[in-house]
Design a protein around this motif. Structure first.
Motif, PDB file in Angstrom:
ATOM      1  N   SER A  39      75.707 108.767  78.760  1.00  0.00           N
ATOM      2  CA  SER A  39      76.334 108.875  80.087  1.00  0.00           C
ATOM      3  C   SER A  39      76.060 110.232  80.718  1.00  0.00           C
ATOM      4  CB  SER A  39      77.857 108.703  79.972  1.00  0.00           C
ATOM      5  OG  SER A  39      78.184 107.404  79.530  1.00  0.00           O
ATOM      6  N   ILE A  40      75.797 110.230  82.012  1.00  0.00           N
ATOM      7  CA  ILE A  40      75.600 111.483  82.736  1.00  0.00           C
ATOM      8  C   ILE A  40      76.859 112.359  82.610  1.00  0.00           C
ATOM      9  CG2 ILE A  40      75.245 112.467  85.033  1.00  0.00           C
ATOM     10  CD1 ILE A  40      73.493 109.962  85.645  1.00  0.00           C
ATOM     11  N   ALA A  41      78.022 111.720  82.625  1.00  0.00           N
ATOM     12  CA  ALA A  41      79.279 112.468  82.486  1.00  0.00           C
ATOM     13  C   ALA A  41      79.318 113.259  81.181  1.00  0.00           C
ATOM     14  CB  ALA A  41      80.474 111.516  82.564  1.00  0.00           C
ATOM     15  N   TRP A  42      78.687 112.722  80.129  1.00  0.00           N
ATOM     16  CA  TRP A  42      78.680 113.415  78.839  1.00  0.00           C
ATOM     17  C   TRP A  42      77.770 114.644  78.897  1.00  0.00           C
ATOM     18  CZ3 TRP A  42      81.773 114.205  75.173  1.00  0.00           C
ATOM     19  CH2 TRP A  42      81.346 114.709  73.938  1.00  0.00           C
TER      20      TRP A  42
ATOM     21  N   ALA B  76      78.396 116.245  95.960  1.00  0.00           N
ATOM     22  CA  ALA B  76      77.762 115.178  95.182  1.00  0.00           C
ATOM     23  C   ALA B  76      76.448 115.676  94.600  1.00  0.00           C
ATOM     24  CB  ALA B  76      77.515 113.958  96.057  1.00  0.00           C
ATOM     25  N   ILE B  77      76.100 115.150  93.444  1.00  0.00           N
ATOM     26  CA  ILE B  77      74.770 115.356  92.866  1.00  0.00           C
ATOM     27  C   ILE B  77      74.014 114.039  92.982  1.00  0.00           C
ATOM     28  CG2 ILE B  77      73.452 115.827  90.761  1.00  0.00           C
ATOM     29  CD1 ILE B  77      75.807 117.531  89.792  1.00  0.00           C
ATOM     30  N   SER B  78      72.860 114.086  93.636  1.00  0.00           N
ATOM     31  CA  SER B  78      72.011 112.906  93.732  1.00  0.00           C
ATOM     32  C   SER B  78      70.950 113.014  92.640  1.00  0.00           C
ATOM     33  CB  SER B  78      71.375 112.825  95.120  1.00  0.00           C
ATOM     34  OG  SER B  78      70.644 111.617  95.252  1.00  0.00           O
ATOM     35  N   ALA B  79      71.179 112.276  91.559  1.00  0.00           N
ATOM     36  CA  ALA B  79      70.316 112.392  90.378  1.00  0.00           C
ATOM     37  C   ALA B  79      69.136 111.442  90.481  1.00  0.00           C
ATOM     38  CB  ALA B  79      71.117 112.089  89.115  1.00  0.00           C
ATOM     39  N   GLY B  80      68.020 111.863  89.939  1.00  0.00           N
ATOM     40  CA  GLY B  80      66.906 110.946  89.762  1.00  0.00           C
ATOM     41  C   GLY B  80      67.281 109.908  88.718  1.00  0.00           C
ATOM     42  N   PRO B  81      66.492 108.825  88.619  1.00  0.00           N
ATOM     43  CA  PRO B  81      66.828 107.763  87.659  1.00  0.00           C
ATOM     44  C   PRO B  81      66.849 108.259  86.209  1.00  0.00           C
ATOM     45  CG  PRO B  81      64.657 107.397  88.648  1.00  0.00           C
ATOM     46  CD  PRO B  81      65.291 108.508  89.398  1.00  0.00           C
ATOM     47  N   ILE B  82      67.900 107.870  85.488  1.00  0.00           N
ATOM     48  CA  ILE B  82      68.101 108.241  84.083  1.00  0.00           C
ATOM     49  C   ILE B  82      68.481 106.975  83.317  1.00  0.00           C
ATOM     50  CG2 ILE B  82      69.601 109.527  82.498  1.00  0.00           C
ATOM     51  CD1 ILE B  82      69.977 111.600  84.762  1.00  0.00           C
ATOM     52  N   ARG B  83      67.883 106.778  82.158  1.00  0.00           N
ATOM     53  CA  ARG B  83      68.175 105.566  81.384  1.00  0.00           C
ATOM     54  C   ARG B  83      69.570 105.646  80.759  1.00  0.00           C
ATOM     55  NH1 ARG B  83      64.335 102.153  80.056  1.00  0.00           N
ATOM     56  NH2 ARG B  83      62.671 103.682  80.069  1.00  0.00           N
ATOM     57  N   THR B  84      70.521 104.952  81.349  1.00  0.00           N
ATOM     58  CA  THR B  84      71.898 104.886  80.825  1.00  0.00           C
ATOM     59  C   THR B  84      72.342 103.425  80.839  1.00  0.00           C
ATOM     60  OG1 THR B  84      72.896 105.059  83.012  1.00  0.00           O
ATOM     61  CG2 THR B  84      72.501 107.138  81.855  1.00  0.00           C
ATOM     62  N   LEU B  85      73.580 103.193  80.411  1.00  0.00           N
ATOM     63  CA  LEU B  85      74.163 101.853  80.443  1.00  0.00           C
ATOM     64  C   LEU B  85      74.158 101.290  81.868  1.00  0.00           C
ATOM     65  CD1 LEU B  85      75.392 100.111  78.210  1.00  0.00           C
ATOM     66  CD2 LEU B  85      77.634 101.019  78.838  1.00  0.00           C
ATOM     67  N   ALA B  86      74.586 102.108  82.829  1.00  0.00           N
ATOM     68  CA  ALA B  86      74.671 101.642  84.218  1.00  0.00           C
ATOM     69  C   ALA B  86      73.279 101.286  84.749  1.00  0.00           C
ATOM     70  CB  ALA B  86      75.318 102.715  85.092  1.00  0.00           C
ATOM     71  N   ALA B  87      72.254 102.030  84.309  1.00  0.00           N
ATOM     72  CA  ALA B  87      70.896 101.785  84.797  1.00  0.00           C
ATOM     73  C   ALA B  87      70.356 100.444  84.306  1.00  0.00           C
ATOM     74  CB  ALA B  87      69.975 102.921  84.360  1.00  0.00           C
ATOM     75  N   LYS B  88      70.937  99.937  83.208  1.00  0.00           N
ATOM     76  CA  LYS B  88      70.498  98.639  82.680  1.00  0.00           C
ATOM     77  C   LYS B  88      70.686  97.527  83.705  1.00  0.00           C
ATOM     78  CE  LYS B  88      70.271  98.975  77.754  1.00  0.00           C
ATOM     79  NZ  LYS B  88      71.233  99.857  77.065  1.00  0.00           N
TER      80      LYS B  88
ATOM     81  N   ARG C 196      57.914 114.554  86.424  1.00  0.00           N
ATOM     82  CA  ARG C 196      58.657 114.070  85.257  1.00  0.00           C
ATOM     83  C   ARG C 196      59.992 113.492  85.727  1.00  0.00           C
ATOM     84  NH1 ARG C 196      62.341 118.192  84.680  1.00  0.00           N
ATOM     85  NH2 ARG C 196      61.608 120.278  85.193  1.00  0.00           N
ATOM     86  N   THR C 197      60.597 112.697  84.877  1.00  0.00           N
ATOM     87  CA  THR C 197      61.890 112.127  85.224  1.00  0.00           C
ATOM     88  C   THR C 197      62.988 113.165  84.982  1.00  0.00           C
ATOM     89  OG1 THR C 197      62.047 111.183  83.027  1.00  0.00           O
ATOM     90  CG2 THR C 197      61.199 109.743  84.747  1.00  0.00           C
ATOM     91  N   THR C 198      64.185 112.809  85.417  1.00  0.00           N
ATOM     92  CA  THR C 198      65.312 113.740  85.350  1.00  0.00           C
ATOM     93  C   THR C 198      65.922 113.742  83.950  1.00  0.00           C
ATOM     94  OG1 THR C 198      65.752 113.389  87.678  1.00  0.00           O
ATOM     95  CG2 THR C 198      67.573 114.248  86.365  1.00  0.00           C
ATOM     96  N   ASP C 199      66.124 114.930  83.421  1.00  0.00           N
ATOM     97  CA  ASP C 199      66.807 115.106  82.139  1.00  0.00           C
ATOM     98  C   ASP C 199      68.310 115.237  82.439  1.00  0.00           C
ATOM     99  OD1 ASP C 199      67.951 116.135  79.847  1.00  0.00           O
ATOM    100  OD2 ASP C 199      66.434 117.697  79.555  1.00  0.00           O
ATOM    101  N   PRO C 200      69.149 114.466  81.767  1.00  0.00           N
ATOM    102  CA  PRO C 200      70.591 114.555  82.056  1.00  0.00           C
ATOM    103  C   PRO C 200      71.137 115.984  81.952  1.00  0.00           C
ATOM    104  CG  PRO C 200      70.135 112.921  80.316  1.00  0.00           C
ATOM    105  CD  PRO C 200      68.818 113.397  80.819  1.00  0.00           C
ATOM    106  N   ALA C 201      70.538 116.802  81.087  1.00  0.00           N
ATOM    107  CA  ALA C 201      71.005 118.194  80.964  1.00  0.00           C
ATOM    108  C   ALA C 201      70.787 118.973  82.265  1.00  0.00           C
ATOM    109  CB  ALA C 201      70.295 118.885  79.807  1.00  0.00           C
ATOM    110  N   GLU C 202      69.785 118.574  83.046  1.00  0.00           N
ATOM    111  CA  GLU C 202      69.554 119.231  84.342  1.00  0.00           C
ATOM    112  C   GLU C 202      70.691 118.912  85.313  1.00  0.00           C
ATOM    113  OE1 GLU C 202      64.669 118.820  83.957  1.00  0.00           O
ATOM    114  OE2 GLU C 202      65.761 117.492  85.298  1.00  0.00           O
TER     115      GLU C 202
ATOM    116  N   ASP D 232      66.369 115.729  91.035  1.00  0.00           N
ATOM    117  CA  ASP D 232      65.508 114.544  90.913  1.00  0.00           C
ATOM    118  C   ASP D 232      64.032 114.921  90.794  1.00  0.00           C
ATOM    119  OD1 ASP D 232      65.019 115.478  93.448  1.00  0.00           O
ATOM    120  OD2 ASP D 232      65.133 113.520  94.422  1.00  0.00           O
ATOM    121  N   SER D 233      63.732 116.096  90.254  1.00  0.00           N
ATOM    122  CA  SER D 233      62.347 116.588  90.163  1.00  0.00           C
ATOM    123  C   SER D 233      61.703 116.686  91.542  1.00  0.00           C
ATOM    124  CB  SER D 233      61.481 115.683  89.263  1.00  0.00           C
ATOM    125  OG  SER D 233      62.036 115.558  87.983  1.00  0.00           O
ATOM    126  N   GLY D 234      62.519 116.691  92.590  1.00  0.00           N
ATOM    127  CA  GLY D 234      61.997 116.827  93.953  1.00  0.00           C
ATOM    128  C   GLY D 234      61.540 115.515  94.577  1.00  0.00           C
TER     129      GLY D 234
END
Ligand code: 0WD
Length: 255
Positions: free
Chosen positions: A19-22, A186-198, A218-224, A248-250
């Motif tokens: 989770s991004i929250a984590w 708000a943070i507009s994140a690039g796509p990240i593979r999570t439960l919600a993304a499924k 590159r894709t977005t790292d949740p740590a970013e 979102d890597s721009g």
């Protein structure tokens, strides 16, 4: 440095370690924040408790399904009892029925539209209302959004419309809570593979397009996302409110 020393933050929306929250919790924890977590229903309790006990023992854990005003009220009541005040709120919650995500947008059901708006946009308003009296020394409220709010992203459909409402809500909340020293972003994140993304069809190809076309390739790292949330929660961002920051890597700047 301990950017978050002495600050207390409530994190809503951890479902599992992906989770991004984590990721946000880890960034805040590493900088000295004291954290509490809400989880949605018994379904997730064990999972979230395992995670929190292993990595951030002693953190408060509270049930809160955001479709229930009673649960929101009792969750913030618990925070008030235990902490007396609150410095930060991280809202990382969204939901749409898979049949509504799969359907063409113009076929969205009335119920599905309302549900996506309720959980993904209105819940921020409800939680901000509950947090406001606890943010006695000002505070920072953060929510998670996606580019599908600004443009048509294939298959994002009803969620894109809910995110548009969420981003507009950020601006109205920022305007009204600013005088109390409460910032809302708000943070507009690039796509990240999570439960919600499924739930989003063809998510792999969305990731590939980002790798090919985003300025950083590159894709977005949740740590970013976590570190941007750290900035938004800390006093480093004291002049920033009502903003949507892309992590979102721009990708969003590309035509
Ligand atoms: O690519 C992505 N993953 C992106 C996600 C890109 C940009 C933004 N986001 C947003 C999402 O839309 C969401 O707002 O980030 C936020 C967090 O999503 P996530 O970390 O990608 O996904 P996940 O780990 O599934 O967390 C979302 C959680 C729910 O998980 P599930 O998958 O079980 O629905 O939101 C919570 C729940 O824990 N949630 C609720 N919490 C309280 N009450 C409720 C509810 N009624 N419904 C869902």
């Amino acid at each position: 440095a301990n950017l978050m020393e002495g600050k207390r933050v409530l994190i809503m929306g951890v479902a599992n370690k992906r989770s991004i929250a984590w990721a946000i919790a880890k960034s805040l924890h590493n900088h000295g924040a004291e954290l509490a977590f809400t989880y949605q229903g018994e379904r997730l309790e064990r999972k979230v408790r395992e995670l929190v006990d292993a990595e951030m023992p002693g953190s408060m854990l509270i049930e809160c399904d955001v479709t229930s005003d009673e649960q929101i009220q009792s969750a913030f009541h618990k925070i008030e009892e235990e902490w007396g005040s609150l410095d930060g709120l991280v809202h990382s919650i969204a939901f749409a029925k898979s049949e509504d995500l799969d359907a063409p947008f113009h076929q969205t059901s009335r119920d599905g539209y309302a549900l996506a708006q309720d959980i993904s946009a209105y819940s921020l308003v409800a939680c901000a209302k509950a947090a406001k009296p606890l943010m006695k020394n000002g505070g920072s409220i953060i929510t998670m959004t996606y580019l599908g709010a600004e443009r048509v992203i294939p298959n994002y459909n009803v969620m894109g419309v809910a995110k548009a409402a969420l981003e507009a809500s950020v601006r109205y909340l920022a305007s009204e809570l600013g005088p109390e020293g409460i910032r809302v972003n708000a943070i507009s994140a690039g796509p990240i593979r999570t439960l919600a993304a499924k739930g989003v069809k063809d998510f792999n190809s969305v990731l590939h397009v980002v790798e090919e076309r985003a300025p950083l390739r590159r894709t977005t790292d949740p740590a970013e996302v976590g570190d941007t949330a750290l900035f938004l929660c800390s006093d480093l961002s004291r002049g920033v409110t009502g903003e949507v920051i892309h992590v979102d890597s721009g990708f969003n700047i590309m035509g």
